[in-house]
Design an enzyme around this catalytic site. Structure first.
Site, PDB file in Angstrom:
ATOM      1  N   LYS A   1       0.875  -1.196  -0.169  1.00 16.02           N
ATOM      2  CA  LYS A   1       0.104   0.077   0.004  1.00 16.02           C
ATOM      3  C   LYS A   1       0.803   1.245  -0.092  1.00 16.02           C
ATOM      4  CE  LYS A   1      -3.642  -0.800   2.139  1.00 16.02           C
ATOM      5  NZ  LYS A   1      -4.281  -1.306   3.353  1.00 16.02           N
TER       6      LYS A   1
ATOM      7  N   ARG B   1      -3.555   2.824   8.240  1.00 13.19           N
ATOM      8  CA  ARG B   1      -3.683   1.479   7.743  1.00 13.19           C
ATOM      9  C   ARG B   1      -2.594   0.595   7.585  1.00 13.19           C
ATOM     10  NH1 ARG B   1      -6.359   2.616   1.910  1.00 13.19           N
ATOM     11  NH2 ARG B   1      -5.021   4.162   1.803  1.00 13.19           N
TER      12      ARG B   1
ATOM     13  N   GLY C   1      -6.082 -11.346   8.364  1.00 12.37           N
ATOM     14  CA  GLY C   1      -5.767 -11.110   9.868  1.00 12.37           C
ATOM     15  C   GLY C   1      -4.888 -10.062  10.354  1.00 12.37           C
TER      16      GLY C   1
ATOM     17  N   MET D   1      -4.612  -6.012  10.997  1.00 12.03           N
ATOM     18  CA  MET D   1      -5.625  -4.809  11.270  1.00 12.03           C
ATOM     19  C   MET D   1      -5.757  -3.768   9.875  1.00 12.03           C
ATOM     20  SD  MET D   1      -5.505  -1.340  13.498  1.00 12.03           S
ATOM     21  CE  MET D   1      -5.283  -0.402  12.142  1.00 12.03           C
TER      22      MET D   1
ATOM     23  N   ARG E   1      -3.619  -1.578  -6.998  1.00 14.08           N
ATOM     24  CA  ARG E   1      -3.036  -2.681  -6.749  1.00 14.08           C
ATOM     25  C   ARG E   1      -3.215  -3.585  -7.962  1.00 14.08           C
ATOM     26  NH1 ARG E   1      -6.102  -5.384  -1.615  1.00 14.08           N
ATOM     27  NH2 ARG E   1      -8.242  -4.931  -2.111  1.00 14.08           N
TER      28      ARG E   1
ATOM     29  N   HIS F   1     -15.222 -30.126   0.158  1.00 11.32           N
ATOM     30  CA  HIS F   1     -14.090 -30.791  -0.127  1.00 11.32           C
ATOM     31  C   HIS F   1     -14.139 -31.472  -1.702  1.00 11.32           C
ATOM     32  CE1 HIS F   1     -11.671 -34.631  -0.180  1.00 11.32           C
ATOM     33  NE2 HIS F   1     -10.850 -33.947   0.405  1.00 11.32           N
TER      34      HIS F   1
ATOM     35  N   ARG G   1       1.036 -47.523 -21.233  1.00 12.03           N
ATOM     36  CA  ARG G   1       1.225 -48.521 -20.601  1.00 12.03           C
ATOM     37  C   ARG G   1       0.457 -49.847 -21.265  1.00 12.03           C
ATOM     38  NH1 ARG G   1      -0.120 -44.156 -16.302  1.00 12.03           N
ATOM     39  NH2 ARG G   1      -1.786 -43.787 -18.051  1.00 12.03           N
TER      40      ARG G   1
ATOM     41  N   ARG H   1       5.782 -49.019 -22.384  1.00  5.48           N
ATOM     42  CA  ARG H   1       6.316 -49.588 -21.217  1.00  5.48           C
ATOM     43  C   ARG H   1       5.818 -51.130 -21.350  1.00  5.48           C
ATOM     44  NH1 ARG H   1       4.578 -47.804 -15.364  1.00  5.48           N
ATOM     45  NH2 ARG H   1       2.694 -48.970 -15.916  1.00  5.48           N
TER      46      ARG H   1
ATOM     47  N   GLU I   1      12.598 -45.371 -11.281  1.00  8.14           N
ATOM     48  CA  GLU I   1      11.373 -45.184 -10.313  1.00  8.14           C
ATOM     49  C   GLU I   1      11.788 -45.798  -8.971  1.00  8.14           C
ATOM     50  OE1 GLU I   1       7.973 -47.119 -11.898  1.00  8.14           O
ATOM     51  OE2 GLU I   1       9.102 -48.632 -13.061  1.00  8.14           O
TER      52      GLU I   1
ATOM     53  N   SER J   1      12.975 -42.434 -18.123  1.00  7.69           N
ATOM     54  CA  SER J   1      11.680 -41.790 -17.923  1.00  7.69           C
ATOM     55  C   SER J   1      11.735 -41.555 -16.506  1.00  7.69           C
ATOM     56  CB  SER J   1      10.658 -42.448 -18.499  1.00  7.69           C
ATOM     57  OG  SER J   1       9.478 -41.639 -18.367  1.00  7.69           O
TER      58      SER J   1
ATOM     59  N   GLY K   1       9.956 -42.018 -13.353  1.00 10.68           N
ATOM     60  CA  GLY K   1       8.526 -42.481 -12.635  1.00 10.68           C
ATOM     61  C   GLY K   1       8.387 -41.934 -11.620  1.00 10.68           C
ATOM     62  N   THR K   2       7.956 -40.693 -11.271  1.00 12.25           N
ATOM     63  CA  THR K   2       7.966 -40.167 -10.098  1.00 12.25           C
ATOM     64  C   THR K   2       6.769 -40.662  -9.143  1.00 12.25           C
ATOM     65  OG1 THR K   2       7.024 -38.124 -10.978  1.00 12.25           O
ATOM     66  CG2 THR K   2       9.025 -38.165 -10.614  1.00 12.25           C
ATOM     67  N   ASN K   3       6.079 -41.171  -9.725  1.00 14.52           N
ATOM     68  CA  ASN K   3       4.995 -41.998  -8.680  1.00 14.52           C
ATOM     69  C   ASN K   3       5.399 -42.950  -7.909  1.00 14.52           C
ATOM     70  OD1 ASN K   3       2.896 -40.471 -10.132  1.00 14.52           O
ATOM     71  ND2 ASN K   3       2.040 -42.038 -11.261  1.00 14.52           N
ATOM     72  N   ASP K   4       6.086 -44.085  -8.626  1.00 13.09           N
ATOM     73  CA  ASP K   4       6.602 -45.182  -7.702  1.00 13.09           C
ATOM     74  C   ASP K   4       7.929 -44.425  -6.903  1.00 13.09           C
ATOM     75  OD1 ASP K   4       4.741 -46.834  -8.319  1.00 13.09           O
ATOM     76  OD2 ASP K   4       6.128 -48.503  -9.504  1.00 13.09           O
TER      77      ASP K   4
ATOM     78  N   CYS L   1       7.280 -38.986 -16.523  1.00 12.27           N
ATOM     79  CA  CYS L   1       5.911 -39.703 -16.827  1.00 12.27           C
ATOM     80  C   CYS L   1       5.124 -39.751 -15.552  1.00 12.27           C
ATOM     81  CB  CYS L   1       6.114 -41.027 -17.568  1.00 12.27           C
ATOM     82  SG  CYS L   1       6.874 -42.334 -16.763  1.00 12.27           S
TER      83      CYS L   1
ATOM     84  N   TYR M   1      11.417 -33.771 -21.761  1.00 10.33           N
ATOM     85  CA  TYR M   1      10.185 -33.704 -21.902  1.00 10.33           C
ATOM     86  C   TYR M   1       9.387 -33.887 -20.630  1.00 10.33           C
ATOM     87  CZ  TYR M   1      10.015 -38.563 -22.267  1.00 10.33           C
ATOM     88  OH  TYR M   1       9.992 -39.991 -21.970  1.00 10.33           O
TER      89      TYR M   1
END
Lengths: 900, 900
Positions: free
Chosen positions: A26, A96, A105, A107, A352, A468, A575, A631, A759, A778, A780-783, A845, A865
């Site tokens: 501000k 202010r 939160g 003032m 702003r 949710h 897959r 795969r 992975e 590749s 494999g970030t899930n596993d 992937c 990629y």
């Protein structure tokens, strides 16, 4: 030279010397507007350093602050010709807060500071409006008591309401000056009683009280929680802005309002905003009176009768138009401005960057780039990639006569059809079998999250737009209808009751339209949304700006087609397991799994070969020469076998096998931890004939597709779950053998590449060895997330809720990459892999490949990629472009992982 | 100067200039003995470089080799006064392989090389023994045809046997010179017929044939397999030793034999060996004649009648004694020597460090150290730690009248009692419940390995001392009886049939004695073995030499007591889960798990508290002030619930609960991957009341035990499965809270430490953060191996067999640490942990803590302690001492992990 306090609008704007972070948002905007010569009430900013001092020294103030504030006040007095606490032309102030980032939160505001039993009279005389003066005084006491003295507003409201009902008034405006004087007396009495002290009459005491209140609000519970959640350092602190009051409530030539330089809902390039005649700022917020449109066009569009500012005060309006244009040009972004008109004179109180709707964000960014206001890079940065896939989901065909069986809130856009399932577990297992389902719940909880990911859509009978289900589904881009109150879920009999007595059972088809909230029985024709020109152009710019390629995870020809339409540049993960569930194939697959020996397995595999080949041929043809990474079979074999007694009997009959023998074989394949079991390349090592069949299907399909399309197909065969170099070496040997055979048989030379998923932690650590056998990695970030955390994605929902509730885990690591742990392994894998083989192709992937924060991290690793689900492709294209731009401009923003 | 060939025993011993590795073991020992002036027939060594050249150049020989060999031969001729191929005093040669390490599959020996139709006559004249000459020629042809020309020995044996049976002879010695001449003719005819060429008469051709045969044997299938298994580089190659023949078969003043400087079975310090009178080396190996003892004492001890060498040839014997003493002193180790006595003259043909039995190894090492022959450090290094725990297992009390129900081979020592189980799975699940079982199988396979680990003992009805069961059980130190042929396993009805019609069912108690091979019905009294003085002294030396402490993994007071007796210096892992299975506790535990809410859980926990406290109190008292690390509840709660219908009904009755409800609750707790599920600290975060109960039990027990023993108890509380610093922070907060309460209640100040397992890759990577909350780390390498490889220990046996068969994985990473992957994470964890907290205590508590190779690795990480099962404690003490010594002497031997 001053240390803590910087003036603006009092001749020289001192605060320009200080960086924006210490002035707060501000304070910086006020200083900037003052410098530009725009009409800003004179004022001063106490910089955030004082807030730090305040907390380090037990809420004390630094030496010299008092003198500096007094000097600042004298400058304001000089600029306004008024005196703070003066009995003739009193200077009133607004106080202010203003921190580096906007934060709940804190003032908010104290207005009219400086009024007391004396100055109120001077104000009355000065303005010639006694009622105005006493009303201002009443408001000031109420506001000050609340935010500075901590006395609940309700006490004051009660007094006010009692008095009004005695007098039979409906509006506060009906109160006369004398009646207001009485109310002020009652207020002062209340304060005496409740706090045991009288309302401070000394304006300086009032001022210091307000300053302390601003600093104290830095540690309010809400502010503290917000800082923790957003990683905002405590020692940033807040600044305080003290400014001469201007009044929008000095009669019908006064007003107060809010304006946007463009329409924040549609992005249209036209001043947009609302104002209230004869009102102060908080009246707009209170929402008692309906605000009027600023522009005449806006008034007409909304069908309102009350006149526009453009009509009522053409001079002030035209000045506002000029100011707005200058500010937008100056800041290069949509501005959200607060202004007050005091007796015909325009004053700017704040400006702003404005919040805007997803569609508007894209239009504004593109328009501003076209207008030359911002660069194309900047336009790319301005659009939130997460909002894109909402624009891509199909809608119900407009010529279809829809007869809804229920309706709720349009919680997440898109129309989808699927079988009804009533639990997250069913959704997950159906998804694993390749079935499309709608998860139907009374309401959802964190336990359902993975079920929601697995479902095509979510329907709840309870909950609103921020329930949710709604929040999570929007985040995932999963179509969702919430709060369908005219429907009922009967979990005991697993029935969904619709309007008009319609009953739907688990497995029945249902369609939900998350854009309208409609629920329809059965499948319904849908159509793809028309993509706007802006969308297409933005994608073009993003493609030009990004370094990483964007591929897709596609298992079916349908997925491949969708992804290509959305701009996928190849398939990063195809897959093969879903292919074995289709139609009659599962029977042959089971015969293969249950065969007594290799000969039996080979016989069944010979039957599966032509089916697999046909799958691959179609996908290769669709991808038309673009890279396709396939795969090899990954899940444990027992996943293909019947789960319960009934199914087992059926299968035994179909395979002409003793049920007891079948049961025994199924039990022999049982695993304690299938995720860590006999799967991935471990299958190919135990049963090389399976990998050989798949390799043959791939190579034969590549030959056929190349002949069909005339484009050479370069298949990439991916070996999953490798942890040892020797595993990859063994499987690659088998694949190479088949390649040779197919080349001899077909008389065609094939180029192909064999690579691996990274992975498992060990694969990441030994990437330099594995790279010697691999043409590509590749990630494999899930596993990799599962094993790095020792956390089963399917089982985690049962307890991660407690983690998030207790603040132990902030982000779900399956949604956004864990930079610190999983990220370090990814970094090691890429560094070591490339050390051994500099031209190693590396992509990602896992599901993180479609998550913008994770994509930013992938850019820091210079991956080749990212690969994501088809509907996420545009998101990924934009996120990859942003990542490229940010990596160029600010490499640290990718959150570098320290290897310690 | 020579390049490829080095002489010994011909004046100057050239081969001393060359390093041992290039001379091979045999060549080096011959050179060394020659240098020492011992009687060695003169000869030359072709160094292993020639073998490399042979393979690099398509089995060709390097330039100059021929000339060098000729020069060498001339030196031998000069030393012996004989001529190679000479018609008067012909020089005969032996040709032997000799690589850097002893290796099966290599060509052994060609003796008598140089004989042909002419020189045989000269040999007859020269020795005055025509029969000897023709017998030597016959043997030479037969041997040469076999190892050089590749013609099967059987052809020759057939001729020999036919002729002997024609003549009615029983022994070859009965054949006369003329009869041998006939046989030689028949041999030569056979060669003509089978190979189409005559036996080479040119001694040089014979020599080159033998040299080529040695080099060619480097790539024999057996040698290749052996090299692969033991990581022996191909390019080491083999040397060739060519030496003048000496004859042990020139009459009754000639002999050949093998001698050890000490008794290799008992370790007794006395020359020990066997010889044959009038015989050549291969006669000893053939085993046709029974060898005689070298010493008189040996003869008497074995009760043999034939005279000893000591008696028969006192001069040669006394020379052998002197030579043996010199060699042992020279090499500082037990020597295994080959010798020949030709007409009363002793010739040494080889010496090498001798193999010895486990008990002998210890005695010899201790004696040699006492004699000042080697240092104490060297004595420590000489004992294989893996052999120690075999000396520690209990035996059946000698006064117990055993009536065996079966008997087999004593495959792995120790007497144990347990319930019969018939499958590895049952063994694993019984073990998890804390039951002691004997795994009974017809025979075992790699699939059974984890069941074997879980069992107290293993009994098979088939297989010998080197069967799978025997080898694996010995490796594990698990008592085992194999090949109990008088017993039968009926897997259909799950019955073990013993002798005399005895039937034993699953769950019946059985005792096996792996030291004698007996199988007994029911439980049988056993006693602890008396530990030898050598054992105790060695342990003392080891304790003085080692840096790392040795703790034990003990869950029960019994384990704790055993471990202390074996020298454990604390408990590194006390698992609390077994405590909940005991007696009636499981009922209360189940009530806790199945409770509807926190109040219900707390009620059940209040009942468990006194039981847990009593457990800990006893353990603290036994450990008497030594550190005790207690791990909070780790397994997922469903492990405590009934598995099948029948059990569920029983439990429902006991808990007064609807069976259907119970079933529902059990199903709700089902997990896809329990290993990655709701366990470890995740339980403590979901249900802090469980961790609080355990902490209270620990603290209250510490107070009580301290009052009892007078030794302050410093409990170490270990939080399992941490991957986030915030997890540990949360649980530690709860523990600290309880500690404060107990201190207030008891009025006693407690010192305690809270630490964590490092058993997940993320924990290793973020060790610097986690260390800020932890007083200690315990490397949980079981789970760390599981997650790093993505490999379930319980499920792996099903497919790791294929891995080992196909050479994809060499060592089971659950037995010996995977240095490269898991090891790097351990390294990161220790480095980063100590970086954040230099005094952080770090130990290991996975099964690897008792594995010598893994202990060596732990020393490279400078861990503070290793922790292992009680019977492994002596092994670990010795292995830790060896690790300390080796780390001092040769840090590289610990296999440094490159962080690339």
């Amino acid at each position: 030279m001053t240390n803590w306090v910087y003036s603006f609008g009092c001749g020289e704007t001192q605060s320009l010397d200080i960086d924006r972070d210490r002035l707060g948002g501000k304070g910086a905007s006020l200083a900037e507007m003052a410098r530009m010569g725009l009409p800003v009430p004179p004022g001063l900013t106490i910089i955030s350093d004082v807030c730090q001092h305040f907390y380090v020294h037990a809420k004390g103030f630094p030496d010299g602050l008092k003198q500096e504030i007094e000097a600042g006040l004298r400058a304001i007095e000089a600029a306004t010709g008024r005196q703070f606490g003066g009995a003739e032309t009193p200077l009133l102030l607004s106080v202010r807060s203003g921190s580096r980032v906007s934060m709940p939160g804190m003032m908010d505001t104290v207005l009219n500071l400086g009024l007391n039993d004396e100055t109120v009279k001077a104000l009355a005389a000065d303005t010639g409006d006694e009622r105005f003066a006493w009303d201002s005084y009443r408001r000031f006491i109420q506001m000050y008591a609340d935010v500075v003295l901590g006395l609940d507003q309700e006490f004051f409201e009660e007094i006010l309401e009692d008095r009004m009902s005695e007098l039979g008034y409906a509006y506060e405006t009906q109160l006369s000056a004398d009646e207001l004087k009485d109310i002020v007396s009652e207020y002062e009495k209340l304060l005496d009683e409740e706090l045991g002290e009288s309302f401070p009459q000394d304006p300086c005491e009032q001022l210091w009280g307000a300053i302390s209140a601003v600093f104290s609000s830095w540690t309010s519970a809400r502010a503290t929680a917000y800082r923790a959640l957003h990683d905002i350092p405590f020692d940033w602190g807040t600044a305080v802005n003290i400014q001469a009051m201007v009044f929008g409530n000095l009669g019908n030539d006064s007003a107060t309002g809010v304006a946007f330089t463009r329409n924040p809902s549609t992005g249209e390039k036209a001043l947009y905003g609302e104002f209230l005649l004869n009102a102060q700022g908080e009246d707009v917020v209170a929402g008692i009176r309906t605000p009027q449109s600023i522009t005449e066009a806006g008034r007409i569009a909304s069908g309102a009768e009350k006149p526009s500012l453009e009509k009522l005060m053409p001079r002030a309006f035209s000045e506002l138009v000029t100011v707005a244009a200058r500010l937008e040009r100056h800041y290069g972004d949509l501005q959200d401005m607060e202004f007050t008109i005091e007796r015909g004179t325009l004053w700017m109180l704040q400006t702003r960057n404005g919040k805007r709707a997803a569609g508007a964000a894209m239009k504004i960014a593109m328009d501003m780039a076209d207008e030359g206001l911002i660069s194309r890079d900047e336009a790319i940065i301005r659009v939130d990639p997460a909002t894109l896939d909402q624009m891509l989901h199909p809608t119900i065909s407009p010529d279809f006569k829809a007869n809804p069986v229920g309706s709720g809130l349009p919680a997440s856009p898109g129309a989808v059809t699927g079988e009804i399932v009533f639990s997250a577990e069913e959704a997950i297992s159906a998804h694993a079998e390749g079935r499309k389902v709608i998860l139907v719940r009374t309401e959802t909880s964190p336990e359902d999250i993975h079920g929601m990911t697995a479902a095509e859509g979510v329907l709840t009978t309870r909950g609103g737009m921020t329930s949710h289900a709604a929040v999570v589904a929007r985040g995932m881009g999963v179509p969702c209808v919430t709060g369908a109150g005219n429907m009922r879920v009967d979990r005991f009999d697993n029935i969904l009751h619709g309007v008009g007595g319609v009953l739907m059972h688990a497995g029945d088809l249902v369609t939900i339209d998350g854009s309208t909230g409609r629920v329809l029985k059965g499948a319904v024709p849908t159509q793809k949304p028309a993509l706007s020109d802006d969308f297409q152009r933005l994608m073009g710019w993003a493609d030009a700006a990004r370094r990483m390629k964007v591929r897709t995870n596609a298992d079916t020809p349908g997925d491949a087609r969708t992804a290509r339409e959305f701009g996928a540049e190849g398939i990063g993960l195809c897959r093969t397991e879903h292919m074995f569930f289709e139609g009659d194939r599962i029977k042959t697959m089971r015969r293969m799994i249950l065969a007594e020996d290799e000969a039996g397995r080979r016989a069944a595999l010979d039957q599966l070969l032509p089916m697999q080949r046909a799958d691959f041929e179609e996908i290769f043809a669709i991808m038309h020469g673009l890279p396709v990474t396939i795969r090899l079979l990954d899940p444990p074999l027992h996943e293909f076998l019947p789960k319960n007694e009934e199914e087992r009997e059926e299968v035994a009959r179909a395979l002409d096998m003793e049920t007891s023998l079948l049961k025994q074989r199924v039990e022999a394949l049982y695993e304690f931890n299938p995720m860590l079991g006999h799967r991935g390349c471990r299958l190919a090592i135990s049963f090389p004939e399976i990998a050989e069949m798949q390799a043959r299907a791939i190579f034969e399909a590549a030959v056929a597709a190349a002949r069909l399309t005339g484009e050479a197909v370069v298949p990439e065969i991916m070996v999953p779950l490798v942890s040892l170099r020797s595993e990859l070496e063994y499987v690659k040997g088998r694949i190479d053998g088949i390649a040779g055979t197919v080349m001899r048989e077909s008389g065609m030379t094939l180029t192909y590449r064999v690579g691996t998923m990274i992975e498992l932690p060990r694969a990441a650590l030994r990437a330099h060895e594995i790279a010697e056998e691999a043409a590509f990695f590749s990630l494999g970030t899930n596993d990799l997330t599962q094993t790095t955390f020792g956390l089963s994605r399917d089982d985690a929902p049962g307890f991660l809720g407690a983690y998030q509730k207790k603040g132990i885990l902030e982000r779900d690591p399956f949604m956004s990459l864990d930079f610190d742990g999983v990220g370090e392994l990814m970094k090691l894998a890429t560094e070591r892999g490339r050390m051994a083989k500099p031209d190693l192709q590396i992509g990602i992937c896992g599901e993180h490949g479609g998550d913008p924060i994770s994509i930013r991290f992938c850019e820091t690793l210079a991956l080749d990629y990212v690969s994501c689900s088809p509907f996420r492709v545009p998101t990924a294209r934009l996120a990859a472009a942003q990542a490229s731009i940010r990596e160029r401009e600010d490499p640290a923003s990718g959150k570098a992982v320290a290897t310690a």
